[in-house]
Design a protein around this motif. Structure first.
Motif, short mmCIF file in Angstrom:
data_model
loop_
_atom_site.label_atom_id
_atom_site.label_comp_id
_atom_site.label_asym_id
_atom_site.label_seq_id
_atom_site.Cartn_x
_atom_site.Cartn_y
_atom_site.Cartn_z
N LYS A 81 -12.63 -3.03 -1.75
CA LYS A 81 -11.17 -3.11 -1.77
C LYS A 81 -10.54 -1.73 -1.61
O LYS A 81 -9.57 -1.56 -0.86
CB LYS A 81 -10.69 -3.76 -3.07
CG LYS A 81 -9.18 -3.94 -3.16
CD LYS A 81 -8.79 -4.76 -4.37
CE LYS A 81 -7.28 -4.86 -4.52
NZ LYS A 81 -6.61 -5.39 -3.33
N GLU A 82 -11.10 -0.73 -2.30
CA GLU A 82 -10.58 0.64 -2.18
C GLU A 82 -10.76 1.15 -0.75
O GLU A 82 -9.88 1.85 -0.22
CB GLU A 82 -11.30 1.56 -3.16
CG GLU A 82 -10.92 1.33 -4.61
CD GLU A 82 -11.70 2.19 -5.56
OE1 GLU A 82 -11.14 2.61 -6.58
OE2 GLU A 82 -12.90 2.46 -5.27
N LYS A 83 -11.87 0.80 -0.14
CA LYS A 83 -12.14 1.22 1.24
C LYS A 83 -11.07 0.67 2.17
O LYS A 83 -10.56 1.37 3.07
CB LYS A 83 -13.53 0.75 1.66
CG LYS A 83 -14.00 1.26 3.00
CD LYS A 83 -15.43 0.81 3.26
CE LYS A 83 -15.92 1.29 4.62
NZ LYS A 83 -17.32 0.87 4.88
N GLU A 129 -8.10 0.01 1.38
CA GLU A 129 -6.83 0.66 1.06
C GLU A 129 -6.79 2.11 1.54
O GLU A 129 -5.76 2.78 1.41
CB GLU A 129 -6.59 0.63 -0.45
CG GLU A 129 -6.39 -0.78 -1.00
CD GLU A 129 -6.36 -0.80 -2.52
OE1 GLU A 129 -6.70 0.25 -3.13
OE2 GLU A 129 -5.99 -1.83 -3.10
N LYS A 155 -10.80 10.89 -5.95
CA LYS A 155 -10.34 9.85 -5.03
C LYS A 155 -8.90 10.11 -4.58
O LYS A 155 -8.05 10.49 -5.39
CB LYS A 155 -10.42 8.48 -5.69
CG LYS A 155 -11.82 7.94 -5.82
CD LYS A 155 -11.82 6.54 -6.40
CE LYS A 155 -13.24 6.01 -6.57
NZ LYS A 155 -13.24 4.66 -7.16
N ARG A 164 -8.97 -7.87 -11.37
CA ARG A 164 -9.06 -6.46 -10.99
C ARG A 164 -7.83 -5.67 -11.40
O ARG A 164 -7.92 -4.50 -11.76
CB ARG A 164 -9.25 -6.36 -9.47
CG ARG A 164 -9.45 -4.94 -8.99
CD ARG A 164 -9.54 -4.88 -7.48
NE ARG A 164 -9.68 -3.51 -7.04
CZ ARG A 164 -10.82 -2.85 -6.98
NH1 ARG A 164 -11.93 -3.46 -7.34
NH2 ARG A 164 -10.87 -1.61 -6.57
N LYS A 223 -5.92 8.67 -1.44
CA LYS A 223 -5.63 7.68 -0.39
C LYS A 223 -5.29 8.42 0.91
O LYS A 223 -4.29 9.14 0.99
CB LYS A 223 -4.47 6.77 -0.79
CG LYS A 223 -4.18 5.69 0.23
CD LYS A 223 -3.04 4.77 -0.20
CE LYS A 223 -3.49 3.86 -1.32
NZ LYS A 223 -2.46 2.83 -1.63
N VAL A 281 -16.72 4.30 -3.77
CA VAL A 281 -15.56 3.61 -3.20
C VAL A 281 -15.95 2.17 -2.92
O VAL A 281 -16.78 1.89 -2.05
CB VAL A 281 -15.08 4.30 -1.90
CG1 VAL A 281 -13.87 3.58 -1.33
CG2 VAL A 281 -14.74 5.77 -2.17
N ASP A 282 -15.35 1.23 -3.64
CA ASP A 282 -15.71 -0.17 -3.44
C ASP A 282 -14.99 -0.75 -2.22
O ASP A 282 -14.18 -0.08 -1.57
CB ASP A 282 -15.45 -1.00 -4.69
CG ASP A 282 -13.98 -1.05 -5.09
OD1 ASP A 282 -13.11 -0.97 -4.21
OD2 ASP A 282 -13.69 -1.19 -6.30
N MET A 302 -8.98 4.55 0.43
CA MET A 302 -9.41 5.50 -0.60
C MET A 302 -10.64 6.27 -0.11
O MET A 302 -11.56 5.69 0.44
CB MET A 302 -9.73 4.78 -1.91
CG MET A 302 -8.54 4.07 -2.53
SD MET A 302 -7.17 5.17 -2.92
CE MET A 302 -7.89 6.17 -4.22
N ARG A 303 -10.63 7.57 -0.35
CA ARG A 303 -11.74 8.44 0.02
C ARG A 303 -12.00 9.44 -1.10
O ARG A 303 -11.19 9.59 -2.02
CB ARG A 303 -11.38 9.23 1.29
CG ARG A 303 -11.10 8.38 2.54
CD ARG A 303 -12.37 7.82 3.12
NE ARG A 303 -13.32 8.86 3.48
CZ ARG A 303 -13.31 9.53 4.64
NH1 ARG A 303 -12.39 9.27 5.54
NH2 ARG A 303 -14.23 10.45 4.89
#
Length: 293
Positions: A31-33, A35, A10, A284, A12, A28-29, A37-38
């Motif tokens: 919230k991460e999406k 932000e 992962k 979280r 950013k 990738v959940d 995140m990939r």
């Protein structure tokens, strides 16, 4: 090089990465999406890309090691110990490394299962994955005395030593590896924090290092090991907890206001565990998650 099979890479992406791919969605959940995140292995560089890279990533090195021990701990998991040649590796309890597959330019990510105090040796737990290039090599070809290469350490999943909160660890299968690194490290420090370790398996054939864990329970009142079987057989003669490990967590976990959680396992287990922990009051920002495929 993981081809979206582990979720370990992962990163950013601040700009230029394009849309997230279906292959990334499972890791990738939401919230991460949001932000950015990939999975680095899925982002093709077609134009300028701006990334955020954690500082610790820049300290990763390549190591040469010799296989010192191979143990078949379950029917599909082998425990290997690597002795680093002419050096040592500094890492945090819970981090991972990338093992190079001989004869290829590909690597696979595996959590480190030993304590950071054992700087000259590194333990890994590797499950045989059908069609898995690296796991097949480890299970069917690798022998004691062989030379291997790996890079590391990597990852922002590690013990938060600046916290004094109780620890709730939830894992299954090879999720044992990073948890073992953490609990062995804390044991060396006389287990200063309460540690509740929930481990899920199908049958007794999938449990391992039970003697080590029970000895820790005897030695440290702060440490509690709670295994559960989801599909116990009559021959298992199991008198412990039965059901999915997340159900057992909900049953045993009480007030969580002074607790933080570490999760390691397949995506469905992680999703279920997060829901239970949220109902129990662990937000979280007090959870650290690692996904295993």
């Amino acid at each position: 090089g993981g081809k979206a099979t582990c979720g370990f890479c992962k990163v950013k992406v601040l700009s230029g990465g394009g849309d997230i791919l279906p292959t990334e969605e499972v890791y990738v959940d939401k919230k991460e999406k949001e932000e950015g995140m990939r999975l680095a292995c899925q982002v093709k560089v077609k134009k300028d890309v701006e990334l955020y890279i954690p500082e610790q990533l820049l300290s990763a090195e390549e190591f040469e090691a010799k296989i010192g021990e191979i143990i078949e701990v379950t029917h599909d998991i082998k425990w290997i110990r690597m002795k680093i040649k002419g050096g040592s590796m500094n890492f945090l309890p819970g981090q991972y490394l990338q093992l190079k597959i001989p004869g290829t330019d590909e690597y696979r990510a595996y959590s480190i299962a030993s304590s950071p105090s054992e700087k000259e040796t590194v333990d890994l737990a590797i499950r045989l994955v059908p069609g898995g290039l690296c796991s097949a090599y480890v299970h069917k070809v690798l022998e004691k005395g062989d030379t291997v290469y790996f890079t590391g350490p990597f990852g922002d999943f590690f013990l938060q030593e600046d916290s004094d909160k109780d620890i709730v660890a939830i894992a299954g299968g090879c999720g044992m590896a990073p948890m073992r690194s953490i609990y062995r490290y804390l044991a060396e420090k006389k287990m200063p924090r309460k540690f509740y370790y929930f481990f899920g398996a199908r049958t007794t054939d999938d449990l391992y290092f039970t003697d080590e864990l029970r000895e820790l329970e005897k030695k440290f009142p702060n440490f509690k090991y709670i295994p559960a079987l989801s599909e116990p057989r009559s021959e298992d003669k199991w008198d412990g907890e039965v059901g999915f490990i997340t159900q057992v967590v909900e049953k045993h976990l009480d007030d969580t206001t002074q607790k933080e959680a570490y999760l390691c396992g397949p995506p469905p287990m992680i999703d279920a565990a997060e829901k239970v922990l949220e109902r129990k009051g662990i937000s979280r920002d007090r959870k650290s998650t690692r996904l295993n495929s």
